[in-house]
Design an enzyme around this catalytic site. Structure first.
Site, mmCIF file in Angstrom:
data_model
loop_
_atom_site.group_PDB
_atom_site.id
_atom_site.type_symbol
_atom_site.label_atom_id
_atom_site.label_comp_id
_atom_site.label_asym_id
_atom_site.label_seq_id
_atom_site.Cartn_x
_atom_site.Cartn_y
_atom_site.Cartn_z
ATOM 1 N N LYS A 33 0.834 -1.208 0.000
ATOM 2 C CA LYS A 33 0.000 0.000 0.000
ATOM 3 C C LYS A 33 0.867 1.256 0.000
ATOM 4 C CE LYS A 33 -3.863 -2.155 2.434
ATOM 5 N NZ LYS A 33 -4.646 -2.177 3.684
ATOM 6 N N ALA A 81 -0.952 1.215 6.430
ATOM 7 C CA ALA A 81 -1.063 0.224 7.499
ATOM 8 C C ALA A 81 -1.993 -0.890 7.059
ATOM 9 C CB ALA A 81 -1.580 0.877 8.782
ATOM 10 N N ASP A 82 -1.835 -2.027 7.701
ATOM 11 C CA ASP A 82 -2.742 -3.137 7.469
ATOM 12 C C ASP A 82 -2.880 -3.932 8.760
ATOM 13 O OD1 ASP A 82 -4.179 -4.382 5.008
ATOM 14 O OD2 ASP A 82 -3.538 -6.052 6.265
ATOM 15 N N THR A 83 -4.082 -4.402 9.010
ATOM 16 C CA THR A 83 -4.371 -5.167 10.218
ATOM 17 C C THR A 83 -4.841 -6.562 9.829
ATOM 18 O OG1 THR A 83 -4.948 -3.158 11.419
ATOM 19 C CG2 THR A 83 -5.787 -5.234 12.315
ATOM 20 N N ALA A 127 0.551 -3.767 10.981
ATOM 21 C CA ALA A 127 1.833 -3.340 10.419
ATOM 22 C C ALA A 127 1.655 -1.949 9.845
ATOM 23 C CB ALA A 127 2.268 -4.302 9.318
#
Length: 187
Positions: free
Chosen positions: A55, A67-69, A104
Site C-alpha cells: 500500500k 497500514a494493514d491489520t 503493520a
C-alpha cells in the site's frame, strides 16, 4: 504544522486510521491504493507487513503512511467477512477464545522508510447465538478484519486486550506519533 509542509498522505481507506491521525492534529490527505488484499500465501504477521508495504509503495508523496491489520486465530488469517453468514462464523470461532491482532505500518519520509509490526492479544468472552446475531445484524463487522470492531459495538464482545488497544483498532498511534515527531513532522 507550518503551512509550507506537505500533508501526511494516508495510503488507506480506513476511516478509523484517518480519525486517529486527525485527532492528533495532523492534516491528512487520503490516497487509497489499488492493492489486492487477498491471495498472498504468507503467515499472518508477515502478511500484515507485506500488505502495508504494498500500500505504501503504491502511493506517491514525501510523507506516506500505510497500514494493514490482520486477525490471527491460531495461525489462520480471518480477513474481512464476505457476508453476514461469514461474519457469524468468524464470531462463533472467536467466542471464548484468545487471538492475535497484527497491525503493520509503512512510514515513508523524505529520508527513510520505517516498517514495523505491532501485535496485541485479544480475548473474546463466550458469546451466545443471540449476541452474535445482534452484532452481525449491526453490519459493523463486515468491513473489518476478523469481523469485529473493538472501538465500536464490538467492544461488547471483548473480555480484555493485552497490548496496545490502538493496534487492535488499526494503528499503533503512540508509536507512529513518536516516529513522526522525532523526524520533525509535527501537528
Amino acid at each position: 504544522m507550518g503551512s509550507g509542509k506537505p500533508p501526511l498522505i494516508l495510503a488507506s481507506g480506513s476511516p478509523r486510521r484517518k480519525a486517529l491521525l486527525e485527532a492528533l492534529g495532523y492534516p491528512i490527505r487520503v490516497a487509497v491504493p489499488g492493492v489486492e488484499e487477498e491471495g498472498l500465501p504468507l503467515p499472518p504477521k508477515a502478511l500484515a507487513q507485506a500488505l502495508a508495504r504494498r500500500k505504501g509503495e503504491a502511493v506517491q508523496g514525501e510523507w506516506v503512511l500505510a497500514a494493514d491489520t490482520v486477525v490471527d486465530l491460531d495461525g489462520e488469517v480471518l480477513g474481512k467477512p464476505k457476508d453476514p453468514e461469514e461474519n457469524r462464523l468468524f464470531l462463533r470461532r472467536l467466542s471464548g477464545r484468545p487471538h492475535l491482532v497484527h497491525t503493520a505500518f509503512y512510514l515513508r519520509t523524505p529520508k527513510e522508510v520505517v516498517e514495523e509490526v505491532h501485535t496485541a492479544k485479544v480475548f473474546f468472552r463466550p458469546l451466545s447465538e443471540e449476541e452474535i446475531a445482534w452484532y452481525v445484524g449491526s453490519g459493523e463487522g463486515l468491513d473489518k478484519a476478523g469481523g469485529y470492531g473493538a472501538q465500536g459495538l464490538g467492544m461488547a464482545l471483548l473480555e480484555r486486550v493485552e497490548g496496545d488497544f490502538y493496534t487492535v483498532v488499526g494503528l499503533p498511534v503512540s508509536r507512529v506519533f513518536a516516529l513522526l515527531w522525532a523526524r520533525g513532522f509535527r501537528p
